[in-house]
Scaffold this motif. Sequence first.
Motif, PDB file in Angstrom:
ATOM      1  N   LEU A  56     -58.999  13.796   1.648  1.00 25.15           N
ATOM      2  CA  LEU A  56     -59.307  12.642   2.478  1.00 25.15           C
ATOM      3  C   LEU A  56     -58.024  11.920   2.863  1.00 25.15           C
ATOM      4  CD1 LEU A  56     -61.387  10.577   3.616  1.00 25.15           C
ATOM      5  CD2 LEU A  56     -61.549   9.631   1.332  1.00 25.15           C
ATOM      6  N   ALA A  57     -57.909  11.564   4.137  1.00 24.36           N
ATOM      7  CA  ALA A  57     -56.725  10.846   4.621  1.00 24.36           C
ATOM      8  C   ALA A  57     -57.139   9.845   5.682  1.00 24.36           C
ATOM      9  CB  ALA A  57     -55.702  11.818   5.203  1.00 24.36           C
ATOM     10  N   THR A  58     -56.253   8.929   5.957  1.00 27.38           N
ATOM     11  CA  THR A  58     -56.488   7.948   7.005  1.00 27.38           C
ATOM     12  C   THR A  58     -56.195   8.573   8.372  1.00 27.38           C
ATOM     13  OG1 THR A  58     -56.073   5.666   7.670  1.00 27.38           O
ATOM     14  CG2 THR A  58     -54.172   6.934   6.886  1.00 27.38           C
ATOM     15  N   ALA A  59     -56.282   7.761   9.408  1.00 26.03           N
ATOM     16  CA  ALA A  59     -56.096   8.244  10.775  1.00 26.03           C
ATOM     17  C   ALA A  59     -54.634   8.575  11.066  1.00 26.03           C
ATOM     18  CB  ALA A  59     -56.589   7.177  11.753  1.00 26.03           C
ATOM     19  N   GLY A  60     -54.423   9.221  12.201  1.00 25.49           N
ATOM     20  CA  GLY A  60     -53.085   9.445  12.732  1.00 25.49           C
ATOM     21  C   GLY A  60     -52.198  10.296  11.864  1.00 25.49           C
ATOM     22  N   PRO A  61     -51.010   9.774  11.528  1.00 27.00           N
ATOM     23  CA  PRO A  61     -50.057  10.546  10.736  1.00 27.00           C
ATOM     24  C   PRO A  61     -50.618  10.959   9.369  1.00 27.00           C
ATOM     25  CG  PRO A  61     -48.993   8.633  11.689  1.00 27.00           C
ATOM     26  CD  PRO A  61     -50.454   8.489  11.958  1.00 27.00           C
TER      27      PRO A  61
END
Length: 163
Positions: A71-76
Amino acid sequence: MAISGAEVFLRVLEDEEVEYIFGLPGGPPISFYDCLSKSKKIKHILVRHESCASFMADAYAKSSGKVGVCLATAGPGASNLVIGVATAFTDHIPMVAITGQISTQYERRNLHDEIDLVELFQALMSNVQLGIGYAIPCTYIPKPHSTDSIAKDKNKDEGDRGD
């Protein structure tokens, strides 16, 4: 009583018997993290970098035979998952990669988080799903053959080279 999309998504992962999610909190998926913190079935493993999350999900799937989830946040943050997801894809390892996505009200404003995640992950995935408020690139690749058939294939390949 109405429940949020994050709660529904968490229930789906629990129903699928996901035990671990490897990730780095922040940004758009924070509401999912709020729900995840209350889960008694899924443990979150905090990483220092998103690429670690995808490699850890890959290693977990390889060692356990279960699906790896990162799981990761948006964008980079999401783009940092790519190498680990690509590794799982080429090794035919079951993985679900979940990312946040910026709100549509901020689209086309040249923000650093504005990356077309569906396009970014599409070449690596058998299936890309879109959720409400989130772009959820995800993939499920069936487990490879049994180790016996892999060993037979390896021996066959070695024979074909004239070894």
